[in-house]
Design a protein around this motif. Sequence first.
Motif, PDB file in Angstrom:
ATOM      1  N   UNK A   1       0.853  -1.202   0.000  1.00  0.00           N
ATOM      2  CA  UNK A   1       0.000   0.000   0.000  1.00  0.00           C
ATOM      3  C   UNK A   1       0.888   1.251   0.000  1.00  0.00           C
ATOM      4  N   UNK A   2       1.916   1.255   0.846  1.00  0.00           N
ATOM      5  CA  UNK A   2       2.867   2.372   0.868  1.00  0.00           C
ATOM      6  C   UNK A   2       3.559   2.520  -0.487  1.00  0.00           C
ATOM      7  N   UNK A   3       3.938   1.395  -1.081  1.00  0.00           N
ATOM      8  CA  UNK A   3       4.647   1.425  -2.361  1.00  0.00           C
ATOM      9  C   UNK A   3       3.745   1.973  -3.459  1.00  0.00           C
ATOM     10  N   UNK A   4       2.500   1.554  -3.473  1.00  0.00           N
ATOM     11  CA  UNK A   4       1.504   2.049  -4.432  1.00  0.00           C
ATOM     12  C   UNK A   4       1.420   3.571  -4.377  1.00  0.00           C
ATOM     13  N   UNK A   5       1.239   4.109  -3.171  1.00  0.00           N
ATOM     14  CA  UNK A   5       1.053   5.552  -3.009  1.00  0.00           C
ATOM     15  C   UNK A   5       2.332   6.324  -3.319  1.00  0.00           C
ATOM     16  N   UNK A   6       3.462   5.820  -2.863  1.00  0.00           N
ATOM     17  CA  UNK A   6       4.739   6.512  -3.088  1.00  0.00           C
ATOM     18  C   UNK A   6       5.095   6.544  -4.564  1.00  0.00           C
ATOM     19  N   UNK A   7       4.907   5.445  -5.258  1.00  0.00           N
ATOM     20  CA  UNK A   7       5.245   5.397  -6.687  1.00  0.00           C
ATOM     21  C   UNK A   7       4.321   6.308  -7.504  1.00  0.00           C
ATOM     22  N   UNK A   8       3.049   6.409  -7.080  1.00  0.00           N
ATOM     23  CA  UNK A   8       2.146   7.364  -7.738  1.00  0.00           C
ATOM     24  C   UNK A   8       2.652   8.790  -7.541  1.00  0.00           C
ATOM     25  N   UNK A   9       3.036   9.109  -6.299  1.00  0.00           N
ATOM     26  CA  UNK A   9       3.523  10.453  -5.986  1.00  0.00           C
ATOM     27  C   UNK A   9       4.794  10.769  -6.760  1.00  0.00           C
ATOM     28  N   UNK A  10       5.707   9.819  -6.833  1.00  0.00           N
ATOM     29  CA  UNK A  10       6.973  10.032  -7.534  1.00  0.00           C
ATOM     30  C   UNK A  10       6.776  10.244  -9.036  1.00  0.00           C
ATOM     31  N   UNK A  11       5.683   9.718  -9.543  1.00  0.00           N
ATOM     32  CA  UNK A  11       5.410   9.872 -10.978  1.00  0.00           C
ATOM     33  C   UNK A  11       4.437  11.006 -11.276  1.00  0.00           C
ATOM     34  N   UNK A  12       4.231  11.886 -10.289  1.00  0.00           N
ATOM     35  CA  UNK A  12       3.490  13.118 -10.533  1.00  0.00           C
ATOM     36  C   UNK A  12       2.002  13.077 -10.305  1.00  0.00           C
ATOM     37  N   UNK A  13       1.492  12.016  -9.677  1.00  0.00           N
ATOM     38  CA  UNK A  13       0.046  11.941  -9.431  1.00  0.00           C
ATOM     39  C   UNK A  13      -0.390  13.020  -8.445  1.00  0.00           C
ATOM     40  N   UNK A  14      -1.584  13.551  -8.658  1.00  0.00           N
ATOM     41  CA  UNK A  14      -2.142  14.578  -7.774  1.00  0.00           C
ATOM     42  C   UNK A  14      -2.397  13.995  -6.388  1.00  0.00           C
ATOM     43  N   UNK A  15      -2.034  14.739  -5.353  1.00  0.00           N
ATOM     44  CA  UNK A  15      -2.154  14.247  -3.977  1.00  0.00           C
ATOM     45  C   UNK A  15      -3.601  13.944  -3.606  1.00  0.00           C
ATOM     46  N   UNK A  16      -4.526  14.766  -4.086  1.00  0.00           N
ATOM     47  CA  UNK A  16      -5.942  14.519  -3.790  1.00  0.00           C
ATOM     48  C   UNK A  16      -6.431  13.227  -4.432  1.00  0.00           C
ATOM     49  N   UNK A  17      -5.909  12.927  -5.620  1.00  0.00           N
ATOM     50  CA  UNK A  17      -6.281  11.677  -6.295  1.00  0.00           C
ATOM     51  C   UNK A  17      -5.757  10.477  -5.502  1.00  0.00           C
ATOM     52  N   UNK A  18      -4.526  10.583  -4.994  1.00  0.00           N
ATOM     53  CA  UNK A  18      -3.956   9.508  -4.175  1.00  0.00           C
ATOM     54  C   UNK A  18      -4.789   9.326  -2.904  1.00  0.00           C
ATOM     55  N   UNK A  19      -5.189  10.435  -2.305  1.00  0.00           N
ATOM     56  CA  UNK A  19      -6.028  10.388  -1.098  1.00  0.00           C
ATOM     57  C   UNK A  19      -7.311   9.598  -1.361  1.00  0.00           C
ATOM     58  N   UNK A  20      -7.972   9.886  -2.480  1.00  0.00           N
ATOM     59  CA  UNK A  20      -9.223   9.196  -2.809  1.00  0.00           C
ATOM     60  C   UNK A  20      -8.994   7.714  -3.071  1.00  0.00           C
ATOM     61  N   UNK A  21      -7.920   7.388  -3.758  1.00  0.00           N
ATOM     62  CA  UNK A  21      -7.619   5.983  -4.062  1.00  0.00           C
ATOM     63  C   UNK A  21      -7.334   5.189  -2.787  1.00  0.00           C
TER      64      UNK A  21
END
Length: 297
Positions: A243-263
């Motif tokens: 779960x941590x890896x999913x969120x961190x890799x999204x963040x590192x690749x430029x995903x919007x923080x609010x989108x990560x929050x919802x996911x």
Amino acid sequence: MHRNTFIQFLRYEKRFSPHTILAYQNDLDQFLRYLETTFGITKADEIRHTQVRSWVVEMMTEGYSPRSIRRKLSTLKTWFHFLMKREAITRDPMLKVNLPKIEKRLPSVVRPENLDRLFSEIGFDHDFEGLRNRLILEMLYATGMRRSELINLKIKDINFPQRNLKVTGKGNKQRLIPFGPSLDNAIRKYLEARDSEFPHSSIEVLFLTGKGNPIYPKLVYNIVNRSLSKVTSLSQKGPHVLRHSFATHLSENGADLNAIKELLGHSNLAATQIYTHNSIEKLKKTYQQAHPKARSK
């Protein structure tokens, strides 16, 4: 002490998971035993902040970590708030209790290349259990869902035409998580194997044990831990690391923080911001290794 009605409140009004309820119950029971054996207190309105502080000192003496103590005090905070709402007490003892400070720890994360190796090079058997184990790992990493959410995921929650999963999280809150072709293929292969292995099963949850029963938390942990041990030396190798890896890799690749929050199903943005810290640490390391000014004295 209103202990049982508090547990019912957590179960039916707060809709906490069984795992969370058990943790609250154990914390509260530990505190109530301490009150009775140390101070002879058996009524909630007799509790003062001094007794709570005394319990904290007792736990520190016994070697409890600040993180564990904070969690137990969080249980008391919820319990006293419950008692205040029901006018069982007239003052909240927690108002005069300070929580122990803890160091902020960045989440443990498996590097993308190690996860690629897990799915492309590390062999999974092609029988029911092999396909199930691979799907568990891929689903946890591809969706970022919690272990409890994965265990409770039902076949009917999978929408193949829209390629999304309906996940029920904390507080019975539901969210939709999209998935891609790779996970789509893995789910279909597993379902085919499941139907072949247990053709008459009427169990609604997606994941089953080798005996056809609903999968349980310890088995999921063992599957993830055993598999991650083949590709990483991290000390923590449980489902939450994916779960941590999913969120961190999204963040590192430029995903919007609010989108990560919802996911992730976070209720507020503060819980999600820890993953930007991981990305910043990686940027700092890259800068220090590559930029001339970072190395100059």
